[in-house]
Design a protein around this motif. Structure first.
Motif, PDB file in Angstrom:
ATOM      1  N   THR A 188      37.039  56.072  44.266  1.00 36.51           N
ATOM      2  CA  THR A 188      36.945  56.216  45.722  1.00 36.51           C
ATOM      3  C   THR A 188      38.106  57.033  46.292  1.00 36.51           C
ATOM      4  N   ARG A 246      38.410  46.822  40.094  1.00 31.78           N
ATOM      5  CA  ARG A 246      38.463  46.801  41.551  1.00 31.78           C
ATOM      6  C   ARG A 246      39.853  46.361  42.002  1.00 31.78           C
ATOM      7  N   ASN A 289      33.538  48.605  47.486  1.00 29.34           N
ATOM      8  CA  ASN A 289      32.959  47.773  46.416  1.00 29.34           C
ATOM      9  C   ASN A 289      31.847  48.552  45.727  1.00 29.34           C
ATOM     10  N   LEU A 290      31.607  48.242  44.457  1.00 25.40           N
ATOM     11  CA  LEU A 290      30.534  48.863  43.689  1.00 25.40           C
ATOM     12  C   LEU A 290      29.399  47.853  43.559  1.00 25.40           C
ATOM     13  N   ASP A 335      39.983  49.638  46.627  1.00 29.96           N
ATOM     14  CA  ASP A 335      39.262  50.728  45.972  1.00 29.96           C
ATOM     15  C   ASP A 335      38.625  50.326  44.650  1.00 29.96           C
ATOM     16  N   VAL A 336      37.791  51.252  44.135  1.00 33.18           N
ATOM     17  CA  VAL A 336      37.124  51.104  42.840  1.00 33.18           C
ATOM     18  C   VAL A 336      37.757  52.102  41.872  1.00 33.18           C
ATOM     19  N   ASP A 346      36.541  42.903  38.349  1.00 32.81           N
ATOM     20  CA  ASP A 346      36.203  44.062  37.529  1.00 32.81           C
ATOM     21  C   ASP A 346      34.682  44.130  37.395  1.00 32.81           C
ATOM     22  N   TYR A 347      34.175  45.265  36.895  1.00 34.38           N
ATOM     23  CA  TYR A 347      32.727  45.476  36.837  1.00 34.38           C
ATOM     24  C   TYR A 347      32.182  45.550  35.415  1.00 34.38           C
ATOM     25  N   LEU A 383      35.475  49.744  34.316  1.00 33.56           N
ATOM     26  CA  LEU A 383      35.560  49.830  35.772  1.00 33.56           C
ATOM     27  C   LEU A 383      36.235  48.595  36.356  1.00 33.56           C
TER      28      LEU A 383
END
Length: 561
Positions: A532, A513, A544-545, A517-518, A500-501, A511
């Motif tokens: 995405t 993952r 990826n972000l 996809d994101v 996760d982000y 956000l």
């Protein structure tokens, strides 16, 4: 016919020779190179990076973006570009083979060849070399270079004066040279001269904005003594000098470089008890923690030297460690060979004996985290023997995340991952609130302390808890046939999340993952959407972000790609 056969034979031999490719085996490993330590100057006009082989010496590259020119330096390392783009400084090592031969011949490390400092001017393309480098530094937002060399003194030319035998004057007594483990400390001023220097300096550090420099001087007399000085970089006046003591640690700076925190000790014993100093450079006020005359905590406790103090970026808190006070060493009446050592272990111990022995040194260095509120002059104990936590200087709220494996420590000897209870601790009061139990893959506390996210390996989904309302929401349950678990490749453990982000700045979205996809989860509406558009899943390409910078504790989509 013969000519045709000869021609065909030559063509066949030519094709055979050029079709042979080099076999990639273990002999190629040492030549494999990696690119590292990339950096871009303030205005993007210069780029530096290193290419380093697995074994041997690499190259430092300096690229001029405007002129499209690339320069290289063999054995160059650790380049630092001045904030105003006036120069770049880097070190050049003696070389892998040279140092390896010194080690093979068991030469004393003090006699090994030393690194050299190279300073290259971007303005006139000149290059200056400084031998016997010990350490160098440029502040991230500064343009002044500081460095120390292995030299302890400067050779000065002595001019012989003509002696007059008629009127002979008595020569003044020579001052005795101070003995010290320190060396020469330089402030680089220009490419015309070597710069100003100070003797007997053992360590130094520069504030992040480049406004101040701190250095520790050492002198030997009957016992070792150290002094700490804080000096404005662009001003010879305003130097703050702290009294000589038996030990000093380099200070840490707050974000605005108006306050410093450092450890010092007046104990002459080998094992020392340190005090923590908080000093305001502008007001010249000082606050000392750990002094037995000031009862900030019980007399049995003192400031730990094994946890570096940390200022939060917003300037509100100072974090430091507290542990049992160091006791003076008792004179031993037994020889080492006369001492009996026994390892005692019980089957209900939280850790098996080999693990206890391996972690013994780190266990002795453990300390509880305390938070000092600079605004209201309040000190709060945050953790204890059973709670673990780490401090992030980017904290913007008034809460800290802590975990405890006390209830699951024994089963952790055979179960992976280990389970933990999760707590939210108030930095204002020290109050501890249990927010989740038996968590295998814990996430993070939102910066304001309102939400907590985690991953359930049994269900294979991400969850979000509103701590105030105690409502738990599944963030990923609405996405059908999407893989959120990591591929563990047959390992005997539970699969964790792919990743996760974090939270958007206003904490309205989180956000995540998946395998390809994101995704973004809107907290208010409890809705999940693929940023995405699930293109990664359709194309079997992993999206990826990536953040351009990691300065913020939040995720900014405008500062990512």
């Amino acid at each position: 016919m013969k000519n045709s056969l000869l021609l065909l034979g030559c063509i066949s031999l030519f094709c055979t020779l050029f079709s042979q490719k080099k076999v990639i085996d273990h002999t190629c490993y040492n030549d494999w190179k990696r690119t590292e330590k990339q950096q871009i100057s303030t205005n993007g006009n210069w780029v530096t990076y290193e290419t380093v082989p697995a074994r041997g010496d690499g190259y430092l590259y300096i690229y001029n973006v405007k002129r499209d020119e690339l320069d290289s330096f063999y054995r160059g390392k650790d380049a630092k570009i001045a904030f105003d783009e006036s120069f770049v400084a880097f070190k050049v090592t003696p070389g892998f083979d040279t140092l390896r031969n010194c080690e093979l011949k068991k030469i004393d490390k003090k006699k090994w060849p030393k690194d050299s400092l190279f300073i290259r001017s971007f303005e006139n393309d000149s290059l200056v070399k400084v031998p016997k480098l010990k350490e160098f530094s440029i502040a991230p937002k500064g343009s002044v270079l500081f460095y120390t060399t292995e030299d302890k003194s400067v050779e000065e030319k002595v001019v012989e004066k003509k002696k007059c035998f008629l009127f002979k004057k008595k020569e003044p007594a020579k001052t005795e040279e101070v003995k010290s483990d320190g060396t020469l400390f330089y402030k680089w001023t220009s490419f015309q001269n070597k710069g100003q220097y100070i003797k007997n300096v053992t360590e130094f550090s520069v504030s992040e904005d480049g406004k101040y420099v701190a250095y520790i001087k050492h002198s030997k007399a009957k016992s070792d003594s150290f002094s700490l000085s804080i000096c404005p970089v662009n001003d010879e006046y305003g130097i703050v000098e702290f009294p000589k003591k038996s030990a000093y640690e380099l200070p840490v700076w707050n974000n605005s470089s108006t306050k410093i925190a450092f450890l010092s000790s007046a104990d002459t014993n080998k094992t020392k008890q340190f005090d923590l100093h908080l000093y305001d450079i502008k007001t010249e006020k000082e606050r000392i923690f750990g002094d037995t005359l000031e009862l900030d905590f019980s007399k049995e406790l003192g400031v730990s030297e094994h946890r570096t103090p940390i200022f939060t970026d917003n300037g509100k808190y100072l974090f430091f460690g507290v542990s049992k006070r160091v006791k003076p060493e008792v004179k031993d009446t037994l020889l080492e060979s006369e001492k009996v050592k026994v390892d005692v272990w019980h089957y209900l111990d939280h850790k098996i004996q080999p693990q206890q022995l391996v972690e013994l040194k780190n266990t002795k260095k453990k300390s509880a985290i305390y938070a000092y509120n600079i605004e209201n002059d309040k000190l709060v104990a945050l953790t204890d023997d059973t709670l673990r936590s780490s401090v992030d200087k980017k904290i913007v709220g008034d809460y800290l995340l802590a975990t405890s494996n006390e209830r699951y420590a024994i089963q952790a000897q055979w179960k992976e991952p280990a389970l933990e209870d999760v707590y939210r601790i108030s930095l204002l009061t020290g109050e501890k609130q249990l927010i989740a139990s038996a968590v295998a893959f814990g996430g993070e506390l939102s910066p304001t302390g309102k939400y907590y996210n985690y991953f359930d390996p049994q269900k294979g989904h991400h969850y979000l808890k509103n701590i105030e309302t105690k409502k738990v929401s599944c963030m990923t349950c609405t996405a059908n046939e999407v893989v959120w678990k990591d591929d563990i490749n047959g390992q005997p453990t539970e699969a964790g999340p792919i990743g996760d982000y974090g939270y958007i700045k206003d904490e309205t979205h989180f956000l995540l993952r998946s395998e390809y996809d994101v995704w973004t989860y809107e907290i208010a509406t409890e809705s999940l959407r693929s940023l995405t558009e699930r293109k990664g899943e359709r194309l079997k390409v992993k999206m990826n972000l990536v953040k351009w910078s990691s300065d913020s504790i939040y995720v900014d989509l405008k500062d990512a790609y």
